[in-house]
Design a protein around this motif. Structure first.
Motif, mmCIF file in Angstrom:
data_model
loop_
_atom_site.group_PDB
_atom_site.id
_atom_site.type_symbol
_atom_site.label_atom_id
_atom_site.label_comp_id
_atom_site.label_asym_id
_atom_site.label_seq_id
_atom_site.Cartn_x
_atom_site.Cartn_y
_atom_site.Cartn_z
ATOM 1 N N LEU A 4 0.822 -1.203 0.000
ATOM 2 C CA LEU A 4 0.000 0.000 0.000
ATOM 3 C C LEU A 4 0.861 1.259 0.000
ATOM 4 C CD1 LEU A 4 -2.830 -1.036 2.496
ATOM 5 C CD2 LEU A 4 -2.970 -0.862 -0.001
ATOM 6 N N ILE A 5 1.904 1.247 0.806
ATOM 7 C CA ILE A 5 2.734 2.442 0.948
ATOM 8 C C ILE A 5 3.650 2.632 -0.264
ATOM 9 C CG2 ILE A 5 4.553 3.523 2.336
ATOM 10 C CD1 ILE A 5 3.298 2.181 4.771
ATOM 11 N N ILE A 6 4.202 1.552 -0.779
ATOM 12 C CA ILE A 6 5.166 1.655 -1.871
ATOM 13 C C ILE A 6 4.499 1.436 -3.229
ATOM 14 C CG2 ILE A 6 7.289 0.671 -2.821
ATOM 15 C CD1 ILE A 6 8.092 -0.080 0.010
ATOM 16 N N GLY A 7 3.536 0.513 -3.265
ATOM 17 C CA GLY A 7 2.945 0.147 -4.559
ATOM 18 C C GLY A 7 2.124 1.269 -5.194
ATOM 19 N N ILE A 8 1.328 1.985 -4.394
ATOM 20 C CA ILE A 8 0.461 3.049 -4.970
ATOM 21 C C ILE A 8 1.298 4.182 -5.551
ATOM 22 C CG2 ILE A 8 -1.249 4.794 -4.396
ATOM 23 C CD1 ILE A 8 -2.466 2.790 -2.439
ATOM 24 N N PRO A 9 2.267 4.739 -4.854
ATOM 25 C CA PRO A 9 3.106 5.784 -5.485
ATOM 26 C C PRO A 9 3.863 5.263 -6.699
ATOM 27 C CG PRO A 9 3.332 5.872 -3.118
ATOM 28 C CD PRO A 9 2.581 4.617 -3.418
ATOM 29 N N ALA A 10 4.342 4.027 -6.597
ATOM 30 C CA ALA A 10 5.084 3.467 -7.730
ATOM 31 C C ALA A 10 4.168 3.334 -8.939
ATOM 32 C CB ALA A 10 5.684 2.109 -7.339
ATOM 33 N N GLY A 11 2.910 2.931 -8.714
ATOM 34 C CA GLY A 11 1.950 2.802 -9.817
ATOM 35 C C GLY A 11 1.639 4.161 -10.440
ATOM 36 N N ALA A 12 1.504 5.178 -9.606
ATOM 37 C CA ALA A 12 1.208 6.526 -10.114
ATOM 38 C C ALA A 12 2.359 7.046 -10.961
ATOM 39 C CB ALA A 12 0.940 7.462 -8.947
ATOM 40 N N VAL A 13 3.594 6.829 -10.522
ATOM 41 C CA VAL A 13 4.771 7.263 -11.287
ATOM 42 C C VAL A 13 4.826 6.526 -12.615
ATOM 43 C CG1 VAL A 13 7.295 7.292 -11.328
ATOM 44 C CG2 VAL A 13 6.072 7.936 -9.243
ATOM 45 N N TYR A 14 4.565 5.248 -12.584
ATOM 46 C CA TYR A 14 4.602 4.452 -13.825
ATOM 47 C C TYR A 14 3.547 4.942 -14.814
ATOM 48 C CZ TYR A 14 4.210 0.401 -16.896
ATOM 49 O OH TYR A 14 4.126 -0.410 -18.016
#
Length: 291
Positions: free
Chosen positions: A269-279
């Motif tokens: 939740l903490i790492i995956g959501i920002p990483a998805g938004a950047v991608y």
């Protein structure tokens, strides 16, 4: 002239008679001196012969009336034994076993008994060990019996020798203390005496322990009830038990996977959501650049 010859003849005859008498006396004395020992010897031989005969008969008679004992070899042996019996009544057997030890001068060193089982540790005189074991076996049905002997002669000889040396050492220090005059000498000697007396006491305890082990044998006794229930047999594996075991293993595996996912969820939740938004943002910029 004839008178002179006559005188000489008389003197010669007298001398011959005197010599004959002396030789007879000396031969008689010598004979008596020789015969005296012979008489003593013959008399002594007669008496000694009879006494020898009597003494030869005496040991035979004594040997016939005495009981021959085995020669002691002087070895110091520590003997231990263990015995297991089955009895109808454990309590009665335990009481009889304890009494068998006390009757020969021993005692029960440790004891633990119940309705179905009892254990005892006995101390009995070493020369009574076999008799006690036979007696214990008569209180039930023997199922096991073992004996062990350990030769501690060398240890006993070493400890005894060291004891004598240490006692002499202590005596020397005490003698020096009696002669000491200065306070420093007395203090030093007292310290040395205390140390040597402690070493002596340790050796004495070791010696007494070995002597006690040699004198008193240790017997471990296990008593069990004759009709005591046998332990339940182990369950044999079956299809249903194997199926149940497999099902429990599957549930345990799934549970472990769930626990692992639960532990990873916060990180996703903490790492995956920002990483998805950047991608997603990078993908959109590339698409615009191409168009």
């Amino acid at each position: 002239m004839s008178r002179t010859r006559r005188t000489l003849a008389v003197v010669a005859v007298a001398g011959a008679a005197l010599l004959a008498g002396c030789s007879a006396g000396s031969s008689s004395s010598a004979s008596n001196a020789i015969d005296a020992p012979r008489a003593a010897t013959s008399g002594g031989s007669g008496s000694s012969g009879s006494s020898t005969g009597d003494s030869a008969k005496a040991p035979q008679a004594s040997g016939a009336n005495s009981t021959a004992l085995p020669a002691a070899n002087g070895r110091q042996i520590v003997r231990t034994a263990s015995i297991s019996i089955k009895a109808d009544k454990v309590g009665d057997a335990v009481n009889n076993i304890r009494r068998a030890a006390t009757d020969v001068g021993g005692y029960s060193n440790d004891e633990n008994s119940g309705a179905d089982r009892g254990t005892l540790t006995l101390k009995v005189p070493a020369d009574k060990l076999e008799a006690v074991l036979d007696k214990i076996g008569s209180f039930g049905t023997p199922t096991a019996r073992a004996e062990h002997a350990e030769d501690v002669t060398d240890q006993m000889v070493d400890v005894t020798s060291r004891l004598a040396t240490q006692r002499a050492s202590v005596d020397r220090v005490r003698a020096l203390m009696d002669k000491a005059t200065s306070l420093s000498d007395i203090t030093q000697l007292e310290s040395e005496l205390t140390k040597r007396e402690a070493d002596l006491e340790s050796l004495e305890q070791r010696h007494d322990s070995l002597a006690a082990q040699v004198a008193m044998s240790t017997v471990t006794v296990d008593v069990s009830r004759t009709d005591a229930p046998a332990p339940p047999p182990a369950d044999e594996p079956s299809f249903l038990s194997a199926l149940g075991g497999g099902w429990h293993a599957l549930l345990a595996t799934l549970n472990g996977i769930g626990v692992g996912l639960g532990a990873l969820l916060p990180f996703l939740l903490i790492i995956g959501i920002p990483a998805g938004a950047v991608y997603y943002y990078v993908r959109r910029r590339k698409a615009r650049a191409v168009s």
